[in-house]
Design an enzyme around this catalytic site. Structure first.
Site, short mmCIF file in Angstrom:
data_model
loop_
_atom_site.label_atom_id
_atom_site.label_comp_id
_atom_site.label_asym_id
_atom_site.label_seq_id
_atom_site.Cartn_x
_atom_site.Cartn_y
_atom_site.Cartn_z
CB SER A 182 -65.04 108.20 -23.41
OG SER A 182 -64.70 107.03 -24.22
CG ASP A 210 -66.70 104.12 -29.62
OD1 ASP A 210 -66.50 105.13 -28.62
OD2 ASP A 210 -68.10 104.28 -30.09
CE LYS A 246 -67.85 107.43 -20.11
NZ LYS A 246 -68.29 107.38 -21.39
CG ASP A 284 -67.73 105.20 -33.34
OD1 ASP A 284 -67.90 104.05 -34.17
OD2 ASP A 284 -68.62 105.62 -32.53
CE1 TYR A 312 -72.22 108.59 -21.54
CE2 TYR A 312 -72.25 107.46 -23.68
CZ TYR A 312 -71.38 108.13 -22.72
OH TYR A 312 -70.28 108.44 -22.93
CG ASP A 339 -65.83 109.07 -30.04
OD1 ASP A 339 -66.48 108.21 -30.83
OD2 ASP A 339 -66.11 109.25 -28.94
#
Length: 606
Positions: free
Chosen positions: A90, A101, A216, A155, A225, A103
């Protein structure tokens, strides 16, 4: 980037017309509602993210430098080895919100291994200023370290490239970089490659981003989700929205959202969703192809990544989660139709899910340990395996649907004796322990903190067949026992520090922490309504799983209306040597009197 025919995608657009005045008006009201929902982060948080990413990039270079020296490289060669991070998900799409978070992909040269990632970089993260949480899950499908730096969740995944060093201008879109990579590194690298490709394949990035923010938010509110639990993850939702944008290249965001629900509601699954034709590449690796691979033919809702090698982003979807998503598409379609007609507001689309009011019976899976770091790893491992439990439950004839909730709930119990701690680990929580707060034990010696993470599965039982007599038998001992065995085969599982409990719950025994403040009371005050109707949606019936291998009672919240259930609360008239069974007649929330499941015999292994 368009196809040779002058359009984006695998088929021509459905319409290239400009949006109507009404569609433009509802787009304005959509943006207003999205702002009311608070999904846009502040400028301050945005700057914090940039600072955190800069610090993480410097740490990765230091990590590669240290490992390079340990491998015998000279100092100059170690400095030149590089190491680089790339964002995806995202954040890279530009649709992240407050608290979400980032990624992040860690790319390293060939002499730095995945073992170094977990054995060297993970400890370095723990020493980093501002880090409050670090947890590595090396056994995950995509091995990952989750961390939080200065309040920003990260993450972090890993890719080892077949290069002596990582240059600053490295372009991951080069297919040749994939040569020599193992499957886990390919999956990691493709996270970034797929996002870049999606952004190149949409006709209007701003329209795409607004529409995706809406979808989303809707998917999160409706609790669908989650890739790990068999729903769709962020990349899959992005590809669905991108495909609708390709079909209506000149439409505004409100129109894209409206058409999204119409198209997804009517989509002929398992017809795959593709953003571009599947391509061959330089690797002797598997590319999604249902004509060649039986496993690919089994995918129920295939959404195919546009970067080579093309993969199915939705291989986790099963019969239960597909049915739930189809129902949500239908609901969304009806609401958005009303919005377009002026009969509803956008806020109706984002109504909270009814998961904890929807079923009569649930399974609760509780992972526990006494150490935060151990608990983070253990609970992550358990959560990653719950889909396997769902798959096994779906083989039971009497069970129509096994509905997993998309996240776990963490609770810490403060025990003042070893006996209390052991009882909590067995799922036996007294009223005193459940009610005890952190401030109650501050300053006391010998306090044992037991960290728990609870995951829930809603159980939906098929209606009794017409003309059948006597109680039905629903035995879920085998799926639960197999699940227990599977999670305990984790290579770092420690029986003395990691505990797991699986138990059956009535909806009235759900812990208070799964509800928003006042939600439970408000639901109890409302007249009972039939949330499922007809033979396609019979009322869920009773089920109990108490495998004595290690399956005991759940830890309830401090305010739960009932304490840990024992055999006496649902005691059977008699029990056999090989099983415990109970006759459950008080089934609440039946959908219709004529279809109310009667006495149901539930067996669990002894």
């Amino acid at each position: 980037m368009s196809s040779g025919n002058g359009y984006l995608g695998v088929t021509p657009p459905i319409s290239t017309n400009e949006s109507s005045v009404k569609e433009k008006e509802v787009t304005v009201t959509l943006m207003e509602e999205l702002h009311r929902q608070g999904i846009f982060e502040s400028e301050e948080e945005s700057k914090t993210r940039e600072i955190v990413l800069g610090r993480l990039a410097a740490l990765v270079k230091k990590f590669v430098y240290q490992v390079s020296l340990s491998r015998g490289l000279s100092e100059s060669a170690a400095n030149a080895a590089g190491g680089k991070i790339y964002t995806y998900g995202s954040y890279r799409l530009g649709v992240h919100g407050p608290g979400t978070d980032i990624d992040t992909l860690c790319v390293v040269p060939r002499h730095v291994t995945r073992e170094d990632f977990f054995n060297v970089l993970e400890p370095m993260l723990r020493e980093m200023e501002g880090v409050t949480e670090v947890s590595g899950v090396p056994s995950a499908y995509v091995p990952i370290i989750t961390t939080e730096i200065s309040g920003i969740p990260i993450d972090l995944v890993f890719a080892q490239l077949s290069l002596a060093s990582i240059p600053e201008d490295l372009d991951l879109q080069d297919d040749n970089l994939l040569k020599g990579l193992d499957d886990k590194s390919i999956r990691s690298v493709n996270g970034s490659r797929v996002i870049n490709e999606i952004l190149r394949l949409v006709p209007n990035v701003d329209v795409f981003r607004t529409a995706l923010r809406c979808i989303k938010l809707w998917a999160q509110k409706r609790a669908i989700y989650s890739n790990v639990n068999g729903f769709l993850g962020g990349v899959a939702w992005a590809m669905l929205v991108a495909r609708v944008c390709q079909l209506y290249p000149n439409a505004v965001a409100g129109a894209i959202v409206s058409r999204f629900f119409v198209i997804m509601h009517k989509w002929s699954w398992p017809q795959p969703v593709l953003l571009k034709p599947i391509e061959d590449g330089p690797l002797q690796t598997r590319v999604w192809n249902p004509k060649v691979y039986p496993q690919d033919r089994a995918h129920r809702m295939p959404i195919i990544t546009p970067a080579y090698p093309s993969m199915c982003a939705t291989h986790n979807v099963g019969p239960s989660t597909q049915q739930i998503m189809k129902e949500e598409f239908q609901r969304g379609c009806a609401i958005v139709d009303d919005v377009m007609l002026g009969n509803a507001e956008w806020s109706a689309l984002f109504g909270k899910h009814d998961f904890f009011h929807r079923y009569k019976f649930y399974l609760q899976i509780v992972a526990s340990s006494r150490d935060v770091d151990t608990q983070n790893k253990w609970s992550g491992t358990v959560e990653s395996k719950i889909r396997q439990l769902i798959m096994r439950l779906e083989y039971i004839d009497a069970l129509k649907l096994a509905h997993p909730f998309i996240k776990g709930f963490g609770v810490v119990y403060y025990c003042i004796s070893e006996e209390e701690a052991q009882a909590v680990q067995r799922g036996e929580i007294s009223d005193v322990v459940a009610a005890r707060k952190k401030e109650d034990v501050e300053g006391k010696e010998g306090v044992i903190n037991v960290h728990t993470s609870s995951f829930f599965i809603g159980l939906f039982i098929k209606p009794k067949e017409a003309g059948s007599k006597g109680p039905r038998r629903l035995d879920i001992s085998y799926p639960t026992a197999e699940f227990m065995k599977m999670v305990k085969t984790w290579e770092t599982y420690n029986e003395s520090t990691m505990h797991i409990v699986v138990r059956y719950l009535k909806h009235t025994s759900l812990p208070d922490y799964v509800f928003d403040p006042g939600e439970r009371e408000a639901a109890a005050a409302r007249p009972k309504k039939r949330t499922r109707s007809g033979k396609d949606s019979p009322a869920p019936a009773a089920k109990r799983s108490r495998t004595d291998v290690d399956v005991q009672s759940r830890p309830p919240s401090s305010a739960s209306p009932t304490r840990p259930a024992t055999s006496s609360s649902l005691a059977p008239p008699s029990s056999s040597a090989g099983s415990k069974s109970s006759m459950l007649n008080d089934l609440p929330h039946t959908s219709a009197p004529s279809q109310s499941p009667d006495a149901l015999t539930v067996a669990a292994s002894a």
